[in-house]
Design an enzyme around this catalytic site. Structure first.
Site, short mmCIF file in Angstrom:
data_model
loop_
_atom_site.label_atom_id
_atom_site.label_comp_id
_atom_site.label_asym_id
_atom_site.label_seq_id
_atom_site.Cartn_x
_atom_site.Cartn_y
_atom_site.Cartn_z
N THR A 136 0.10 -26.46 10.23
CA THR A 136 0.99 -26.19 9.42
C THR A 136 1.48 -26.88 8.65
OG1 THR A 136 2.76 -27.62 10.95
CG2 THR A 136 2.14 -26.20 11.25
N ARG A 137 0.98 -28.02 8.09
CA ARG A 137 0.83 -28.70 6.97
C ARG A 137 1.66 -28.78 6.21
NH1 ARG A 137 -2.86 -26.92 2.58
NH2 ARG A 137 -2.94 -24.85 3.15
N ALA A 196 -2.00 -30.97 11.52
CA ALA A 196 -3.08 -30.05 10.46
C ALA A 196 -2.81 -28.59 10.30
CB ALA A 196 -3.98 -30.71 11.05
N ASP A 225 -19.78 -47.74 4.66
CA ASP A 225 -19.98 -47.74 3.54
C ASP A 225 -20.43 -48.85 3.58
OD1 ASP A 225 -17.44 -47.03 2.67
OD2 ASP A 225 -16.30 -49.04 3.38
N ASP A 269 10.70 -38.77 9.10
CA ASP A 269 8.90 -38.83 8.60
C ASP A 269 8.64 -40.37 8.77
OD1 ASP A 269 6.64 -38.97 7.42
OD2 ASP A 269 7.44 -37.66 5.86
N GLU A 324 5.19 -41.94 2.54
CA GLU A 324 5.30 -40.75 1.61
C GLU A 324 6.95 -40.79 2.29
OE1 GLU A 324 2.62 -41.51 2.69
OE2 GLU A 324 0.82 -40.60 1.56
N LYS A 351 9.62 -29.49 3.85
CA LYS A 351 8.51 -29.82 3.28
C LYS A 351 6.98 -29.92 3.47
CE LYS A 351 7.86 -35.09 3.22
NZ LYS A 351 8.43 -35.21 4.50
N ASP A 402 -12.90 -48.94 -4.68
CA ASP A 402 -11.90 -48.36 -4.15
C ASP A 402 -10.80 -48.25 -4.90
OD1 ASP A 402 -13.76 -47.31 -2.36
OD2 ASP A 402 -13.14 -49.08 -0.61
N PHE A 426 4.46 -33.04 11.20
CA PHE A 426 3.80 -32.30 10.44
C PHE A 426 2.48 -32.52 11.61
CE2 PHE A 426 -0.05 -33.00 8.39
CZ PHE A 426 0.01 -32.51 6.74
#
Lengths: 590, 694
Positions: free
Chosen positions: B386-387, B384, B527, B350, B354, B400, B313, B382
């Site tokens: 408005t992303r 989903a 998996d 945040d 990241e 951002k 992976d 954040f």
């Protein structure tokens, strides 16, 4: 030792290779069904033979079916030959084909002879010129020379198909393979060989024996017969059964130094070529080169030792202060039991050629070799006929050793051993192990019986004392177990007071023991080889990677030599000690 | 090669010489003399029969009788041979007992955890843990042991799994998702969870683990069976060789005693590998356990040495789990520091890796960390939809987010995204990175370059794998472009982009169709089919119960790069078997040179009462015939305990290519195997002959 002697050996290896490579390619085409230059001439006869045999060449056979056909065919051949030999003086046999009116040899000797010729052994307790009619020689013995050679070759071909085959269970068709072997391989080569031999003075006639008045005023009988045709297949099929008792030392079988060289080439031509056939059929010629290299190194090793030993002379010669070095008009060395026209090199090399293969023809007396020189044929036989070996038998036998070498070597590189991409598992190891075990087992057990029993000691020549008696007995059964047929002469199973078998009798113990040893050591390994083919065919193939052990490089050849030598040495060392080795270490004459 | 994974911990090897292990092993060595045990090992069984016959012969001699089979051997000689034959069998048993002893010690530790606990069922009733069966639902509060293997169906808790993994930090287990599996015997340290039991009574993970390390469930693997057959065939050949030697000897006027023949037979048959074979297998399993990997069958360990293709992976294996900010790319006319400051402000709240990496990167631009409380900022999380995420400070909206989302936002605010923006978004995408656009009100300030960071040393590791003959395939959900970029950078051989569970399964099947063996790691329920299909499927211990059941190994460390070590252990296992087989057979040459001249000391002597011409074969110059035979037998026996450490440790694997490895091992174990006994037997003879006067 002479330069000419060394050149003979080197030239022989070079010319053999030059013949074997194209012949191997040709045979690969024959067995994969491709057209060859002889196809236009031979496809008619091939179809005809299939019709006569009532076989459908397109019917694919799995290993059991292939083996069944092979056994039935060999059994039929055995019975037919027994019948021919036992009726050679019957009323329906034309006089021209039995001009001397020879009676049949006793049943026990015939049992041994028949077993010997159907197993490609050609061990001979009988003398050709005092025992066999022309008919027996021609349609009896010679025919089996062809057929037993053919059987050996098809087993090798079937095993290759098993190793290479990726789908299904088919190993090909026994009848088609056999017909092709005879028509496309043995026939053309035999015709060529016979013509060359006749041109050099090998006889081919049905004349009665010649009575010649010698200069001393005595009458000598000179044996005649259809020799050339039998001689050709005797060499090509690694049969080795001589038309005459003295085999290839007889001037009508092997008249000149040239025929000697030529006959040696013909003995090794097919066994050597089959190795290249193997390489071609696997799709990687280097697979063939690695095995060829293995065989050639061991072959040359044997030839060099034998040549040096014979050229050096025997300890007894040195003890007696005799000349053994080269002087004008003599090749020097140990010439006892050797023909002047072949010399030391021609005799030593012939001996090696016919004992690494299952040929067993002789042009000199092996029992007269020096201790070390005489140990060479013993060693060759101890390697179980895998140094080129018999036609077909050599290849399928060495492939069983390859399988073992791959297993041991494969472990040492850290993967489940793979051979040409196929994983080797318990079944293959079991079958290959048993296949390899048969010959030593038969040779040792038979020798033990023969040396431990009174009945067995009957066969030892009266002149042989001490280790010589052991050597004779051991060699006899080692040779018969390897389907070789050469003899450390003296050991006998046939008492023949006069020519023509009247009043003769066989030594039942030696005849039967030898006969069963030959049959067992021939057909049991064949069945195991075919079973291995059956176990391998259709196995999934893993593509080779960096971590895969290669079987086509010098490292593998070294491993293979190690396995063959070690298995042979560990099996036979104790017995060899008591025969040739003890004789080689002493100047005492036995 | 020693591939020590970062973070991979090795369980401390339990020393061979712990007192209790030694005593237990010694005791077992004698217990295993039971013929019913020995019959499973054809080579050692033959030795044991030989021991019995020679012992009987000695007893007959001791009471004044004649030795079996005649001969004039003194009783002391028969006794010494009998003694060393018994020792040979005992040493062989000891090898196995030591290997098992180590496992047993580990099993003891595990067994202490299998204490009888009482489970509380959902309806409040109680049930003994050992009676729990599949489908039962239990409740486990903080501080209690989890009574059996199962899946969390309700709640979230921290669980201390140190008992089985050795890792002391508790892990989080929660319902749903890929972290729902719990193991019986571990302890809940906070909160409370509801667990649906997924095991049958007595077949828990812990039970299997104990059985495995103890070797109780050990069955011979296919390769072991094949090797055993080869050894049996060799034994058979040597039995014939020795049996026929007696009539041969008689023919030569040399009767050979039963005792000497048996000694010769035992010296010739491959006792060294025969004695160590099962120890090698047990030790292989044990080496995996010490690396915190549980193989559920010996077959799987062997298969791991044969792996041709390794599926890895991308995330967590090749790259460190998260993308990190690596560069600020300002739009024309925007100072870089301004972009950095806005990027930092928008990321302060945040908490994703990241986001944190953006703050870290901004520091390098000299941007001080703002004190959150003095900012009067409103954070925009954040979603989903408005992303994007960001912060409102002093009436200014700093954002951002995904490129197109920011472009839409700016356009709505009346601004015009600069043409440079699109170019940068495409460039970063092409390079395999993820661009995040940064805006202030209606102005686009620039782009943050988020990069996948490849773990250190990966390309070296892939080189090693390539040298081992193993092809590596990176599996990732990324698009082809991104995947290609990371593949090139990490040095992996091939990649599968936009991978779905179905695509993974198809890839494995395709490779297997071509005859390759495939290994993979996995943790999620999706998996499971691929793990089951792979020849070696390593499930992460943190994974779901489904994944753990589908794989044939479980990695307690949940370290995906562990596969490389597993492959090594598998290869070592086979190499050790091959090397010791070669050594064992090669040894026979010297034994022949020791024993046969001794046996035939007067055979066919040319003068009455003289020496045999064969005496020159006594190349070692051994003192006397009896000393020679005894020395060979002592060497044959002693070599077994001397090789126990090697067989437990395993012959080292080096990724130098198969041919070089073969040459090396042939030289060491083949040629070495021929030479070593010449020296060893000579040394023993010096003692036996000169010191003991034999």
């Amino acid at each position: 030792m002479t330069l000419a002697g060394w050149l003979t050996i080197v030239l022989f290896a070079v010319i053999l290779t030059a013949i074997a490579i194209p012949l191997g390619g040709y045979m690969a085409k024959v067995y994969t069904g491709e057209r060859v230059f002889l196809t236009p001439i031979l496809e008619g006869p091939e179809r005809f033979l299939h019709r006569v045999l009532r076989v459908d060449p397109r019917r694919e056979q799995d290993w059991k079916s292939y083996a069944k056909s092979l056994i039935i065919f060999s059994l039929a051949g055995w019975l037919l030959l027994y019948l021919i030999l036992r009726t050679q003086d019957a009323f329906f046999v034309p006089h021209a084909l039995n001009p001397r009116g020879f009676a049949s040899a006793p049943w026990n000797v015939t049992f041994n002879t028949v077993s010997s010729f159907t197993t490609n052994t050609n061990w001979q307790y009988y003398n050709g010129e005092t025992t066999m009619s022309y008919l027996s020689q021609m349609i009896g013995l010679t025919v089996q020379n062809w057929l037993s050679a053919g059987v050996g070759i098809v087993v090798a071909v079937a095993l290759i198909r098993g190793i290479v085959g990726r789908t299904g269970k088919s190993l090909g068709n026994f009848w088609q393979d056999l017909v092709r072997t005879i028509l496309y391989v043995l026939a053309p080569l035999s015709v060529l060989t016979a013509i060359v031999l006749v041109s050099q003075g090998v006889i081919a006639n049905f004349s009665n024996y010649l009575a010649v008045h010698t200069v001393t005023g005595l009458t000598q009988s000179i044996a005649m017969g259809p020799v050339a045709s039998q001689e050709a297949i005797k060499m090509l099929g690694t049969n080795g059964g001589g038309f005459f008792n003295t085999n290839s030392a007889h001037p009508f079988e092997n008249p000149t130094a040239f025929t000697n060289f030529f006959e040696m080439l013909m003995v090794l031509a097919i066994p050597a070529a089959l190795v290249f056939t193997y390489g071609r059929m696997t799709g990687n010629r280097r697979q063939g080169y690695a095995i060829y290299g293995t065989m050639m190194i061991m072959f040359l090793g044997a030839a060099v030792v034998a040549y040096i030993a014979e050229a050096h002379g025997s300890p007894a010669q040195h003890a007696a202060g005799l000349h053994t070095h080269v002087i004008s008009g003599s090749t020097g060395g140990n010439l006892e039991g050797k023909e002047q026209r072949f010399g030391i090199a021609g005799s030593a090399l012939f001996d090696v050629v016919t004992t690494v293969t299952s040929c067993g023809a002789v042009n000199s007396a092996i029992e007269s070799f020096t201790g070390i020189g005489g140990a060479v044929p013993f060693a060759n036989l101890s390697a179980s006929e895998v140094i080129f070996g018999g036609v077909g038998t050599g290849l399928y036998s060495i492939l069983l050793y390859v399988l073992l070498a791959v297993f041991i070597g494969g472990l040492m590189v850290g993967r489940t051993p793979e051979w040409l991409g196929k994983k080797l598992e318990a079944r293959e190891i079991k079958l290959a192990g048993l296949g390899i075990l048969i010959t030593p087992l038969a040779a040792l057990l038979a020798t033990a019986l023969a040396t431990a029993s009174h009945a067995g000691r009957e066969s030892i020549s009266k002149a042989a004392t001490g280790p010589q008696g052991f050597s004779e007995s051991f060699y006899a059964y080692l040779s018969q177990a390897n389907n070789n047929g050469s003899a450390f002469a003296g050991y006998t199973g046939f008492i023949q007071p006069s020519a023509g078998n009247v009043g003769s009798h066989g030594i039942t113990f030696a005849d039967l023991l030898g006969g069963f040893v030959m049959l067992f050591a021939r057909f049991a390994p064949i069945l195991f080889a075919l079973a291995v083919a059956g176990a391998l065919v259709g196995k999934r193939v893993t593509p080779a990677g960096l971590g895969t052990m290669r079987t086509d490089n010098p490292t593998f050849a070294v491993l293979l030599i190690g396995v063959i030598v070690l298995v042979g040495a560990l099996t036979f060392f104790p017995a060899l000690l008591l025969g040739p080795i003890v004789q080689g270490l002493t100047s005492h004459l036995y | 090669m020693s591939v020590q994974m970062p973070g991979a911990r090795e369980r401390k090897a339990i020393s061979l010489f712990q007192r209790d292990i030694v005593w237990r092993a010694l005791l077992d060595s004698f217990k295993k003399l039971d013929p019913r045990v020995q019959i499973h090992n054809p080579v050692m069984f033959v030795v044991e029969i030989g021991s019995v016959i020679t012992t009987v012969t000695w007893l007959i001699q001791a009471f004044g009788g004649r030795p079996l089979g005649g001969g004039s051997e003194p009783a002391w000689y028969t006794f010494v041979i009998a003694l060393w034959l018994w020792l040979t069998v005992v040493f062989a048993n000891m090898a196995e007992a030591f290997a098992e002893g180590r496992g047993r010690a580990q099993a003891e530790t595990l067994r202490t955890m299998r204490k009888e606990t009482v489970a509380t069922m959902r309806d409040g009733s109680t049930k003994a843990a050992s009676e729990l069966t599949r489908g039962d639902i239990v409740i486990v509060p903080a501080g209690e042991l989890i009574p059996g293997d199962g899946t969390v169906i309700e709640g979230i808790a921290t669980v201390d799994e140190s008992a089985i993994t050795g890792e002391s930090a508790p892990v989080i287990r929660e319902s749903g998702g890929d972290r729902s599996a719990v193991t019986g015997g571990t302890r809940v340290t906070s909160d409370r969870i509801e667990i649906e039991i997924t095991q049958e009574p007595g077949k828990s993970f812990l039970d299997r683990m104990i059985a495995l390390v103890e070797g109780a469930e050990r069955r011979k693997t296919p390769n072991e069976i094949a090797l055993n057959i080869l050894l049996a065939a060799l034994t058979l050949i040597f039995m014939i060789v020795v049996a026929t030697l007696r009539p041969f000897g008689l023919f030569a006027g040399t009767p050979i005693s039963e005792t000497t023949l048996i000694a010769l037979l035992v010296a010739l048959i491959p006792t060294t590998i025969g004695a160590l074979l099962s120890a090698i297998g047990i030790a292989g399993m044990d080496r995996l356990v010490r690396r915190n990997v549980l193989a559920l069958s010996g077959r799987a360990v062997e298969a791991s040495g044969d792996i041709d293709v390794l599926l890895l992976d991308k995330t967590g294996t090749i790259t460190i789990g998260n993308r990190l900010a690596s560069e600020f790319v300002p739009m024309p006319g925007v100072p870089e520091s301004e972009l950095a400051e806005v990027a930092q402000l928008s990321s302060l709240a945040d908490e994703t890796p990241e986001g944190r990496s953006i703050v870290v990167l901004a520091k390098q631009y000299g941007i001080r960390e703002h004190d959150m409380s003095t900012l009067h900022a409103d954070f925009v999380p954040f979603t989903a939809q408005t992303r994007m995420s960001g912060v409102d400070v002093d009436g200014r909206r700093l954002r951002k987010g995904a490129g197109d989302a920011i472009i839409e936002l700016v356009s709505r605010e009346g601004g015009t995204p600069p043409p440079e923006l699109q170019a940068q978004l495409v460039r970063i995408g092409n390079e395999g990175g993820t661009p995040l656009a940064v805006s202030r009100d209606s102005q686009v300030l620039g782009v943050i370059y988020l990069k996948d960071t490849i773990k250190e040393g990966m390309s070296v590791r892939f080189d090693q794998l390539r040298a081992m003959g193993i092809k590596t395939v990176m599996v990732t959900g990324d698009n082809r472009l991104t995947a290609a970029k990371i593949a090139a950078e990490s040095g992996v051989d091939d990649f599968l982009p936009e991978a779905t569970p179905e695509a993974k399964l198809a890839l494995i099947r395709e490779q297997q169709e071509d005859g390759r063996l495939v290994a993979m790691t996995g943790d999620g329920t999706n998996d499971a089919p691929a793990l089951a299909q792979a020849d070696v499927g390593v499930a992460m211990n943190t994974g779901t119960q489904a994944a753990r059941e589908a794989g044939n190994m479980v990695d307690l460390d949940s370290n995906p790069t562990k596969l490389i070590e597993i492959v090594e252990v598998g290869k070592q296992l086979l190499i050790t078997r091959g090397a010791l087989t070669t050594f064992s057979i090669a040894n026979d040459v010297a034994k022949y040179f020791a024993i046969l001249p001794a046996v035939f000391v007067t055979t066919w002597a040319t003068t009455p009462g003289g020496k045999s011409p064969l005496h020159v074969l006594n190349v070692m110059g051994l003192g006397s015939p009896r000393s020679a035979i005894v020395s060979a037998i002592i060497f044959n026996a002693l070599v077994i305990p001397l090789l126990i450490p090697l067989s437990l440790r395993g012959v080292r694997y080096r990724p130098i290519g198969a041919s070089a490895l073969l040459r090396r091992n042939l030289l060491i174990y083949g040629l070495g195997g021929i030479i070593a006994p010449f020296i060893g037997i000579k040394l023993i003879d010096l003692i036996v002959h000169n010191v003991l006067g034999a």
